[in-house]
Enzyme design. Structure first.
Site, PDB file in Angstrom:
ATOM      1  N   HIS A  17       2.490  -0.156  12.960  1.00 17.75           N
ATOM      2  CA  HIS A  17       3.850  -0.324  12.431  1.00 17.75           C
ATOM      3  C   HIS A  17       4.321   0.893  11.628  1.00 17.75           C
ATOM      4  O   HIS A  17       3.522   1.744  11.212  1.00 17.75           O
ATOM      5  CB  HIS A  17       3.908  -1.567  11.529  1.00 17.75           C
ATOM      6  CG  HIS A  17       3.003  -1.468  10.339  1.00 17.75           C
ATOM      7  ND1 HIS A  17       3.332  -0.745   9.213  1.00 17.75           N
ATOM      8  CD2 HIS A  17       1.767  -1.973  10.109  1.00 17.75           C
ATOM      9  CE1 HIS A  17       2.356  -0.819   8.330  1.00 17.75           C
ATOM     10  NE2 HIS A  17       1.387  -1.562   8.850  1.00 17.75           N
ATOM     11  N   GLU A  90      -3.061  -8.034  10.104  1.00 23.51           N
ATOM     12  CA  GLU A  90      -4.038  -7.184   9.416  1.00 23.51           C
ATOM     13  C   GLU A  90      -5.102  -8.049   8.748  1.00 23.51           C
ATOM     14  O   GLU A  90      -4.889  -9.245   8.476  1.00 23.51           O
ATOM     15  CB  GLU A  90      -3.317  -6.310   8.372  1.00 23.51           C
ATOM     16  CG  GLU A  90      -4.203  -5.298   7.656  1.00 23.51           C
ATOM     17  CD  GLU A  90      -4.884  -4.311   8.609  1.00 23.51           C
ATOM     18  OE1 GLU A  90      -5.792  -4.750   9.349  1.00 23.51           O
ATOM     19  OE2 GLU A  90      -4.543  -3.111   8.573  1.00 23.51           O
TER      20      GLU A  90
END
Length: 217
Positions: A17, A90
């Site tokens: 990202h 994550e």
């Protein structure tokens, strides 16, 4: 189609990202849902234009907003839909999340040092990296299996989750995963499928891959 030829030429692009406010503050994000900065959106937009030229067949993304917003830029350019999967989030880092690196070292110095030495550590009481791989790698492989021959999958996720997934897919022992190094915001790694399975073709790239010309292609 026999097993030796099935799926040859498939490609997986694992894309981190864009920039977030916590990236700028060196603040540990983990699974905290943080948005992109204006620069992060611009990074995603630039990268999406490059990745679109690879003519991806599918996009799958972490459902955290920083990954989802990054994926949205590629969806806009390509017209593809996005499938979201929490398995690509994550690594959960418990009480470390929200702290700066300096704060973590001050409060949890021994745990931090053990993690940096490559020992299996539940950072902040959270997940082991192998547990992240246990959930992330199967998501990647499941979507890759749906690709046509020579097809391309873009996986939009997070630095740690991507590293562990790559390590698991390549069959590396977990204590070697750190040798892959980190990904900069909006950079990507590419796995290509060859005669002997998946191999790492690009890592922490921000430009399109060039053909390998020589004896090791």
């Amino acid at each position: 189609m026999n097993g030796t030829k099935r799926g040859r030429g498939r490609r997986i692009v694992l894309w981190r990202h864009g920039q977030t406010p916590w990236n700028l503050e060196s603040r540990f994000q983990g699974s905290t849902d943080i948005e992109l900065t204006a620069e992060g959106i611009a990074q995603a937009r630039r990268a999406a234009r490059l990745l679109a030229s690879l003519k991806p067949d599918a996009i799958v993304a972490s459902d955290l907003q920083r990954a989802a917003a990054t994926a949205a830029e590629l969806a806009t350019v390509t017209g593809l839909g996005i499938e979201y999967d929490a398995g690509l989030r994550e690594t959960f880092a418990g009480v470390w999340q929200g702290l700066t690196n300096d704060e973590i070292m001050a409060r949890y110095g021994e745990e931090y040092a053990a993690w940096k030495r490559g020992e299996p550590v539940r950072r902040g009481g959270g997940e082991l990296e192998t547990e992240t791989a246990d959930r992330a790698a199967p998501v990647v492989l499941r979507h890759a299996e749906l690709l046509p021959d020579d097809g391309t999958l873009v996986v939009v996720s997070h630095g740690g989750a991507i590293r562990t997934a790559i390590g698991r897919i390549l069959g590396l022992e977990s204590h070697h995963w750190e040798s892959l190094g980190g990904l900069a915001n909006c950079c990507w790694s590419i796995l290509g499928e060859g005669a002997r399975g998946w191999r790492l073709m690009e890592h922490n790239a921000g430009t399109l891959p060039e053909p390998v010309l020589g004896d090791d292609d």
